[in-house]
Design a protein around this motif. Structure first.
Motif, PDB file in Angstrom:
ATOM      1  N   LEU A   1      14.138 -14.519  -2.414  1.00 27.27           N
ATOM      2  CA  LEU A   1      13.131 -14.775  -1.384  1.00 27.27           C
ATOM      3  C   LEU A   1      13.049 -13.645  -0.370  1.00 27.27           C
TER       4      LEU A   1
ATOM      5  N   ASN B   1      14.832 -30.469   4.043  1.00 27.11           N
ATOM      6  CA  ASN B   1      15.989 -29.565   3.936  1.00 27.11           C
ATOM      7  C   ASN B   1      16.878 -29.656   5.160  1.00 27.11           C
TER       8      ASN B   1
ATOM      9  N   LYS C   1      18.846 -17.361  -4.907  1.00 27.64           N
ATOM     10  CA  LYS C   1      17.506 -17.702  -4.418  1.00 27.64           C
ATOM     11  C   LYS C   1      17.214 -16.964  -3.119  1.00 27.64           C
ATOM     12  N   GLU C   2      18.235 -16.939  -2.262  1.00 27.43           N
ATOM     13  CA  GLU C   2      18.090 -16.288  -0.957  1.00 27.43           C
ATOM     14  C   GLU C   2      17.730 -14.810  -1.139  1.00 27.43           C
TER      15      GLU C   2
ATOM     16  N   SER D   1      14.201 -21.097   3.044  1.00 29.86           N
ATOM     17  CA  SER D   1      15.332 -20.615   2.241  1.00 29.86           C
ATOM     18  C   SER D   1      16.593 -20.468   3.087  1.00 29.86           C
ATOM     19  N   GLN D   2      16.413 -20.307   4.404  1.00 32.57           N
ATOM     20  CA  GLN D   2      17.595 -20.055   5.242  1.00 32.57           C
ATOM     21  C   GLN D   2      18.251 -21.321   5.795  1.00 32.57           C
TER      22      GLN D   2
END
Ligand SMILES: Nc1ncnc2c1ncn2[C@@H]1O[C@H](COP(=O)(O)OP(=O)(O)OP(=O)(O)O)[C@@H](O)[C@H]1O
Ligand SMILES: [Mg+2]
Length: 310
Positions: free
Chosen positions: A69, A259, A65-66, A127-128
């Motif tokens: 993105l 998150n 995913k990272e 995402s991070q």
């Protein structure tokens, strides 16, 4: 592996998941289908191996995913920068010559490009959170929240909102910038969704609850209908109440909050009724009062203890 053994494996997993469900067990259940395929070749299956397999699957997924993105945000950002640059050049070169409506349109293009760039930045940040942990440091939560409140001073005064922050709060070992984001988002929401005609009140409080440090941000704003309580924590989801929907927002803030707190074995939830204000509760695991090395040591000790009692 025979189908009987497979059924046994599922039963073992399910049997371990009777109330109260441990977090480890929930993780096993959630990933059970994929996990079953991964552990199929393991002769002496145990929960630990399944958890490791789950963790490996999760790491692969996160990395994928990272990458996705990062590529998307890079490919989207490049043309946006280009557009912003050209608009800036045109405006600088022809200001005063261009008709007002053209200048106005160029300004709108510029504002939209900025909004898109900020959205891409938020998505990248989202995402991070899981993949790029920051260094944990001891943070006096009361001071952190007061500093954030100070940055909202003008909005609070402009909207005549009274903000109260309770004094007694613990010091936690956390990623300072990320925890700052948690309270920035919650306070930002409490302020921006507050009806301007109201005598606005926001209160930030703390209490120790079963197994965790609970911080609550309570407002007397428009509130949120119960059927919306789950969805607002997902990215790009906003409540449908027209009074709230007309306020500008990207629908990313609470997904970021969710998150971040999940990195602390924590949770975020809301209690609210439409028209009755809203209270957001964030919980950080009780281990956050200990330095990370100590917590890790304590966790591994309890893991060894658990294994000995198996
Ligand atoms: N204090 C609040 N009072 C009423 N509704 C709220 C409150 N906080 C959040 N909401 C609802 O939850 C939705 C999601 O909030 P979230 O912070 O994720 O996104 P946003 O505020 O729309 O945009 P942004 O990403 O810019 O913060 C909001 O759009 C709003 O409908
Ligand atoms: Mg928000």
């Amino acid at each position: 592996m025979t189908s009987v053994l497979r059924v046994c494996l599922v039963l073992v997993l399910l049997a371990g998941c009777t109330e109260p469900r441990s977090r480890r067990c929930q993780a096993v259940c959630a990933r059970e289908a994929e996990c079953r395929d991964t552990v199929e070749n393991i002769d002496n299956f145990d929960e630990g191996e399944c958890l490791d397999a789950c963790a490996a699957l999760e790491r692969d997924e996160i990395a994928e995913k990272e990458d996705f993105l990062r590529a998307v945000s890079h490919d989207l950002n490049a043309p946006l920068r280009n557009i912003a640059g050209m608009v800036a050049v045109i405006m600088a070169k022809y200001r005063g010559v261009l008709p007002d409506d053209v200048t106005h349109r160029l300004e709108r293009i510029s504002a939209n490009v900025q909004a898109e760039t900020s959205l891409i930045g938020d998505l990248l940040e989202l995402s991070q959170i899981k993949t790029q942990p920051q260094k944990r440091q001891v943070v006096a939560m009361n001071q952190l929240i007061r500093d954030i409140a100070a940055s909202f001073e003008d909005e609070l005064a402009d909207r005549k909102i009274t903000l109260t922050i309770h004094d007694t709060m613990p010091r936690l070992y956390v990623e300072k910038n990320r925890v700052q984001q948690v309270f920035q988002n919650l306070l930002d929401n409490a302020i921006k969704y507050m009806d301007r005609r109201r005598d606005g009140r926001i209160e930030v409080s703390y209490r120790f609850v079963d197994g965790g440090h609970q911080f609550s941000v309570k407002d007397n704003g428009p509130g949120i209908a119960p059927e919306e309580h789950q969805k607002i924590f997902y990215v790009f989801r906003r409540a449908e109440d027209p009074a709230v929907a007309k306020v500008e927002g990207k629908g990313v803030g609470l997904a970021i909050v969710k998150n971040i707190v999940s990195n602390y074995d924590g949770s975020v939830s809301v209690t609210s009724e439409l028209g009755q204000g809203a209270t957001f509760h964030v919980i950080f695991d009780e281990s956050c009062t200990r330095p990370p090395e100590e917590s890790r040591f304590a966790n591994s000790e309890s893991r060894i203890e658990q294994q000995m009692h198996r």
